[in-house]
Design a protein around this motif. Structure first.
Motif, PDB file in Angstrom:
ATOM      1  N   ASN A  55       0.129  -0.416   1.189  1.00 51.38           N
ATOM      2  CA  ASN A  55       0.638  -1.308   2.232  1.00 51.38           C
ATOM      3  C   ASN A  55       0.694  -0.515   3.531  1.00 51.38           C
ATOM      4  N   ILE A  56       0.280  -1.107   4.623  1.00 50.32           N
ATOM      5  CA  ILE A  56       0.183  -0.348   5.884  1.00 50.32           C
ATOM      6  C   ILE A  56       1.252  -0.739   6.893  1.00 50.32           C
ATOM      7  N   GLU A  57       2.326  -1.304   6.420  1.00 46.80           N
ATOM      8  CA  GLU A  57       3.447  -1.606   7.321  1.00 46.80           C
ATOM      9  C   GLU A  57       4.674  -0.838   6.871  1.00 46.80           C
ATOM     10  N   PRO A  58       5.033   0.269   7.537  1.00 51.11           N
ATOM     11  CA  PRO A  58       4.363   0.818   8.719  1.00 51.11           C
ATOM     12  C   PRO A  58       3.197   1.723   8.349  1.00 51.11           C
ATOM     13  N   LYS A  59       2.310   1.897   9.300  1.00 53.06           N
ATOM     14  CA  LYS A  59       1.126   2.725   9.104  1.00 53.06           C
ATOM     15  C   LYS A  59       1.523   4.192   8.974  1.00 53.06           C
ATOM     16  N   ASN A  60       0.776   4.920   8.130  1.00 59.16           N
ATOM     17  CA  ASN A  60       1.007   6.361   7.910  1.00 59.16           C
ATOM     18  C   ASN A  60       2.393   6.673   7.362  1.00 59.16           C
ATOM     19  N   ARG A  61       2.928   5.739   6.593  1.00 56.43           N
ATOM     20  CA  ARG A  61       4.245   5.952   5.979  1.00 56.43           C
ATOM     21  C   ARG A  61       4.212   5.462   4.533  1.00 56.43           C
ATOM     22  N   ALA A  62       5.092   6.021   3.744  1.00 59.02           N
ATOM     23  CA  ALA A  62       5.265   5.553   2.364  1.00 59.02           C
ATOM     24  C   ALA A  62       6.737   5.634   2.004  1.00 59.02           C
ATOM     25  N   ILE A  63       7.147   4.779   1.078  1.00 61.64           N
ATOM     26  CA  ILE A  63       8.522   4.806   0.584  1.00 61.64           C
ATOM     27  C   ILE A  63       8.487   5.066  -0.912  1.00 61.64           C
ATOM     28  N   PHE A  64       9.242   6.077  -1.328  1.00 65.04           N
ATOM     29  CA  PHE A  64       9.356   6.462  -2.732  1.00 65.04           C
ATOM     30  C   PHE A  64      10.758   6.097  -3.217  1.00 65.04           C
ATOM     31  N   THR A 406       4.205  -7.379   5.826  1.00 61.73           N
ATOM     32  CA  THR A 406       5.406  -7.152   5.022  1.00 61.73           C
ATOM     33  C   THR A 406       5.765  -5.673   4.992  1.00 61.73           C
ATOM     34  N   PRO A 407       7.003  -5.306   5.338  1.00 63.53           N
ATOM     35  CA  PRO A 407       7.402  -3.898   5.290  1.00 63.53           C
ATOM     36  C   PRO A 407       7.365  -3.363   3.863  1.00 63.53           C
ATOM     37  N   SER A 408       6.949  -2.105   3.719  1.00 60.93           N
ATOM     38  CA  SER A 408       6.856  -1.484   2.393  1.00 60.93           C
ATOM     39  C   SER A 408       8.171  -1.534   1.645  1.00 60.93           C
ATOM     40  N   VAL A 409       9.285  -1.380   2.367  1.00 61.09           N
ATOM     41  CA  VAL A 409      10.585  -1.330   1.699  1.00 61.09           C
ATOM     42  C   VAL A 409      10.879  -2.637   0.968  1.00 61.09           C
ATOM     43  N   GLN A 410      10.347  -3.759   1.463  1.00 64.55           N
ATOM     44  CA  GLN A 410      10.583  -5.035   0.793  1.00 64.55           C
ATOM     45  C   GLN A 410       9.893  -5.064  -0.569  1.00 64.55           C
ATOM     46  N   LEU A 416      11.723  -2.622  -7.816  1.00 65.82           N
ATOM     47  CA  LEU A 416      12.925  -2.009  -8.371  1.00 65.82           C
ATOM     48  C   LEU A 416      13.641  -3.005  -9.274  1.00 65.82           C
ATOM     49  N   GLN A 417      13.772  -4.251  -8.833  1.00 65.02           N
ATOM     50  CA  GLN A 417      14.412  -5.273  -9.650  1.00 65.02           C
ATOM     51  C   GLN A 417      13.599  -5.593 -10.906  1.00 65.02           C
ATOM     52  N   HIS A 418      12.291  -5.506 -10.782  1.00 74.64           N
ATOM     53  CA  HIS A 418      11.447  -5.734 -11.960  1.00 74.64           C
ATOM     54  C   HIS A 418      11.704  -4.660 -13.005  1.00 74.64           C
ATOM     55  N   PHE A 419      11.769  -3.406 -12.581  1.00 73.50           N
ATOM     56  CA  PHE A 419      11.994  -2.318 -13.535  1.00 73.50           C
ATOM     57  C   PHE A 419      13.399  -2.363 -14.121  1.00 73.50           C
ATOM     58  N   LEU A 420      14.393  -2.560 -13.269  1.00 72.39           N
ATOM     59  CA  LEU A 420      15.773  -2.490 -13.732  1.00 72.39           C
ATOM     60  C   LEU A 420      16.194  -3.708 -14.539  1.00 72.39           C
ATOM     61  N   ASN A 421      15.767  -4.897 -14.094  1.00 72.14           N
ATOM     62  CA  ASN A 421      16.308  -6.126 -14.673  1.00 72.14           C
ATOM     63  C   ASN A 421      15.264  -7.084 -15.234  1.00 72.14           C
ATOM     64  N   GLY A 422      13.992  -6.742 -15.065  1.00 69.88           N
ATOM     65  CA  GLY A 422      12.961  -7.634 -15.576  1.00 69.88           C
ATOM     66  C   GLY A 422      12.644  -8.806 -14.682  1.00 69.88           C
ATOM     67  N   GLU A 423      13.160  -8.812 -13.437  1.00 68.18           N
ATOM     68  CA  GLU A 423      12.866  -9.889 -12.484  1.00 68.18           C
ATOM     69  C   GLU A 423      11.393  -9.833 -12.096  1.00 68.18           C
TER      70      GLU A 423
END
Length: 940
Positions: A55-64, A406-410, A416-423
């Motif tokens: 995802n390139i929003e924002p560009k040159n960034r990643a969220i772990f 769409t921002p990467s954090v979204q 995260l919800q899929h892993f934790l709760n199966g959503e």
């Protein structure tokens, strides 16, 4: 750490895909949802899970995000608080980043501790968060290594553990309040005495103080293991390369030989009804909340999504009803409403809540319950449902248009919800088509059936909260049940939808002219001067597909009015904003604007009046029509305004019992030299509010548009916006008056002052230190002051938290202003134990003196430059930044091209520049100390 807020229950959005309330569907059902195809999910042989999305929003960034399916709920009685303690220690040293080197490294590449780099521990999970730049492969590699270390290579060392005890105890101390004391009493009831009641993530003081190193290491080794963890990575990178790096780093991650089973806990619903009344000397509201609890499941099927949509529509419908109820001459409550939504793990709730005026709990409660009863008996009507459907579709269309922005954090949070709760997160394209296909099939019968299902008398809790002084007058369960019976035995009429079939504008204004145009080279900015004198600044962007932001200002503000009219002036825009516009009253206007994606708010600050807001491009003309009406046809509903003022007065009662408010009122008064515009609110001031004067001031402030400046940033074209500017802005009234704001004479006092406040019962203190004085305003000086704030933040965090173990996190603020006079303020605040106040203040003063004498290091300056560079790269790609920047430029008469010089000024910044501003402004000559102590005075 995040804690669930009980009051008020947050209304469930019609647009949220993660609401609960779905029915259990057997595995393999035909309508089973699939995870968004844009994300790659993998699982290693050791059980470790990973999610990867480009995802390139924002560009040159990643969220772990590193997620672990353990939290405080797995703790034994002797471990209460160790999940959270372990999270803290994971930042203190890992195999590849020992002795705080992790934070030092990340700061060197522009990642800020706290603001960017963070973690939280909840009941059922621990999550570590790391945003990083991806334009440097080495930084990405180190980011993966940090995640691997957190997953299973934290050092958990004794020398780091001991000081961190004090930090966690201070974090726990900060939470002490009337609300916390009351929660400890009603929490067991609401959670039906489940295990969660005794497993708050912050833990117990005894365990925090006495836990051994071996106990924490044992906890870490048992629970930080691959089968319980997942790495979620979303950002601007090559997914294949990222997957290869993850596999290489995490494949050798081994679980302990003896794996403890992760038991799933929940809240038992046994059908019983409960009642609890809780009071506290420092609590000032009067609240009744009724909660009907239901078993829920996660969203896995299309039918689940449909159930969520129905619940969301219901909440929007009932929220509109309650919004109308408040728009009357004498509102029956301060806050009130009802909604259906998620309450706690595996539990949904239908919640009805009211916060009432003094001696009006019965009136307020019956008003709220009557609206619920109206829905139960008569349901909703088709025109209401059509509006909400229209609003929902328009919102989803906007989300769909922004899908490539769409921002990467979204995305990270969805996975995260899929892993934790199966959503299941099926993706924006699926959801758009789902809403478009399904929403028109939803009927009034579907909504009304939901009401009958959720508002029942089984698993029902009734909770009453109030001030200790009013305990005897607060109702018992029998009284509330009697009030409910009385409402049920009263005739309740059906709802009438008061619609007005009129256009927003009765007459289209005559088109004005653009008389001057200027292009600002390199910034893609156009300045227009209209025939009525208005200046318009246009900055078209492609940062968002469906967003235009705007801001308008004119010099003057409430500074032009005497002190005895100040209270009326500050409420002038509230009067008009709550009354309607043109032919539409306060209840009719929202219905007329149903489905429009826009907001517009008038404001009247000390030095300016104007408007701010946002709109979708397709609703731009409607927004301009509203703006035109705010100038030419404002309404003033005296009955509604008087009701708002009455509610405001009620909210001030017993204000003197809230320690934090007493402290902030005291500090503001002293810092403002007790000027009447800076002292706290009071009934005497509220009594100065005049409907007539407020309306008179509004009309006077917006009678002349000639000295207004309008700034627009967002997705528009020159050809689409100019005709609308000429039609609705260039036609605004202009009398060409010449005026500016006035200096009202508020000054920060000189010299050394100390003000101690004794309020509250908890064993905690709050410290606020303020240095102030005259300021040499200028771009270079301002950047040096920004750097000074960062260095103070580094130094005081190190000294007060890490060395002294005396605070959780100090808050540092450095502000400077050119008007009304050039001045600065440096604020330093923290919470601590009362007995440590003076020693910690002395530590702050010592660090300031060291900074002034020795200056800063090249390493500290490099961290500041890296943070600023990283932040600026992202901000330059947002409409919000440009709107704010241009407002500052044009309001303060600056050169818009100043932005071009920022990088060079940042590069040229030297340690001596920061030391010079430290010497000049951190001199402790104008120095004010505020301390909030508990009422039982502690020796200092």
């Amino acid at each position: 750490m995040r804690l669930l807020r009980i009051l008020p229950i947050v209304l469930l959005s019609a647009f949220c895909i993660y609401s609960a309330g779905a029915q259990t569907v057997p595995a393999g059902a035909k309508d089973q949802l699939m995870l968004d195809v844009g994300v790659k999910v993998g699982k290693l042989p050791n059980g470790f899970t990973y999610y990867i999305r480009k995802n390139i929003e924002p560009k040159n960034r990643a969220i772990f995000y590193l997620a672990n399916k353990i939290g405080s709920i797995v703790e034994t009685e002797e471990e209460r608080g160790l999940a959270h303690f372990t999270e803290h220690l994971s930042f203190k040293g890992t195999t590849h980043f020992p002795k705080n080197k992790m934070i030092d490294y990340l700061q060197s590449v522009g990642v800020r501790f706290g603001a960017d780099l963070n973690a939280y521990t909840s009941f059922d999970e621990t999550v570590y968060q790391l945003p990083i730049p991806t334009d440097n492969p080495e930084v990405v590699k180190q980011g993966i290594q940090i995640m691997r270390d957190w997953a299973g290579a934290a050092l958990i060392e004794a020398q780091e553990m001991e000081p961190e005890r004090g930090v966690i105890l201070e974090e726990k101390r900060l939470r002490k309040s009337a609300e916390e004391r009351m929660r400890e009493i009603y929490w067991p009831v609401l959670l039906n005495h489940s295990r969660y009641v005794d497993r708050l993530p912050i833990g117990t003081e005894q365990v925090i103080k006495n836990a051994s190193l071996s106990t924490i290491k044992n906890f870490y080794q048992r629970w930080y293991r691959p089968d319980l963890e997942a790495l979620i990575v979303v950002g601007d990178f090559d997914p294949a390369v990222m997957e290869k790096m993850i596999i290489e780093k995490f494949s050798d991650f081994k679980a302990p030989d003896q794996v403890e089973k992760r038991i799933q806990y929940g809240v038992n619903l046994d059908g019983k009804n409960q009642f609890i009344k809780v009071t506290d000397p420092e609590y000032t509201s009067r609240v009744i909340q009724i909660m009907s609890k239901h078993r829920s499941d996660v969203t896995r099927t299309r039918n689940d999504l449909r159930d969520n949509l129905i619940a969301g529509i219901y909440n929007e419908l009932i929220s509109s009803r309650f919004s109308e109820l408040r728009k009357q001459a004498n509102p029956p409550y301060l806050q009130g409403g009802t909604s259906i939504g998620n309450f706690f793990k595996g539990v949904d709730v239908a919640s009805t809540v009211v916060a009432a005026k003094p001696n009006e709990l019965e009136r307020g409660f019956k008003a709220v319950y009557t609206e619920l009863e109206r829905v139960k008996r008569h349901g909703f009507i088709q025109s209401e449902l059509d509006r909400v459907k229209n609003e929902t579709l328009n919102y989803q269309e906007s989300v769909y248009k922004e899908r490539d922005k769409t921002p990467s954090v979204q995305y990270v949070k969805e996975y995260l919800q899929h892993f934790l709760n199966g959503e299941i997160s099926p993706g924006k394209e699926y959801l758009y088509h789902f809403y478009r296909d399904e929403i028109m099939k939803i009927s009034l019968e579907d909504i009304n059936a939901l009401v009958a299902k959720y508002y029942v008398d089984a698993n029902r809790d009734i909770m009453v909260l109030g001030p200790e002084s009013e305990k005897a007058s607060l109702p018992e369960e029998s009284t509330i049940l009697k009030w409910i019976a009385e409402v049920k035995n009263t005739e309740v009429s059906a709802y009438s939808d008061n619609l007005v079939d009129l256009p927003l504008l009765q007459e289209v204004p005559k088109e004005g002219k653009i008389v001057k145009e200027t292009k600002i080279k390199g910034l893609d900015i156009t300045e227009l001067v209209l025939g009525n004198g208005i200046k318009v600044v246009l900055k078209p962007t492609n940062f968002k597909n469906d967003q235009v932001l705007f801001y308008a200002f004119s010099p003057g503000g409430n500074s032009l009015y005497p002190d005895h009219d100040y209270q009326s002036a500050v409420n002038a825009t509230t009067l008009v904003a709550s009354s309607g516009l043109g032919p539409f009253d306060a209840k009719q206007l929202p219905k007329m604007l149903s489905g429009k994606l826009l907001n517009i708010s008038p404001y009247l600050s000390e030095r300016y009046e104007g408007f701010k807001g946002s709109t979708a491009p397709k609703d731009f003309e409607t927004t301009m029509q509203l703006l035109y009406l705010y100038f030419t046809a404002p309404k003033a509903d005296e009955a509604i305004f008087n009701g708002l003022v009455a509610n405001y007065k009620s909210s001030l009662l017993n204000r003197e019992n809230i320690p934090g408010l007493v402290f902030s009122d005291t500090a503001n008064a002293v810092l403002g030299s007790y000027h009447p515009r800076r002292t706290g609110p009071s009934l005497a001031k509220a009594n100065q509010i005049s409907f007539k004067k407020a309306y008179e001031i509004y009309k006077e402030r917006f009678a002349d548009a000639s000295d207004f400046t309008f700034i627009f940033t967002g997705n528009f074209t020159d050809s689409t916006i100019r005709p609308l500017l000429k039609r609705y802005i260039a036609s605004l009234p202009s009398i060409k008056r010449k005026e500016s704001w006035k200096d009202v004479g508020v000054r920060t006092p000189k010299g050394i002052i100390r003000k101690d406040v004794y309020k509250g019962t908890e064993d905690k203190a709050t410290v606020q230190l303020v240095l102030s004085g005259d300021y040499n305003y200028g771009v270079q000086q301002n950047i040096a002051m920004d750097a000074l704030q960062e260095v103070l933040d580094f130094r005081l965090l190190e000294r007060l938290r890490k060395k002294e173990s005396g605070v959780y996190t100090p808050d540092i603020s450095v502000s400077y202003a050119k008007y009304p006079i050039p001045e600065f303020r440096v604020g330093i605040s923290f919470g601590c134990a009362p007995e440590k106040v003076n020693s910690l203040i002395a530590a702050v003063e010592e660090e300031i003196k060291i900074l002034v004498k020795e200056g800063i290091t090249m390493d500290e300056l490099a961290k500041f430059k890296a943070e600023q560079k990283l932040a600026m790269e992202t901000q330059l790609k947002t409409n919000a930044f440009w709107n704010s920047y241009l407002v500052d430029v044009y309001r303060e008469h600056k050169d818009p091209a100043t932005l071009f010089n920022y990088d060079k000024l940042l590069i040229d910044l030297k340690p001596i520049d920061i030391q010079n501003v430290a010497k000049r402004y951190l001199n402790l000559e104008n120095y004010i100390t505020f301390v909030l102590y508990p009422e039982v005075k502690t020796s200092k």
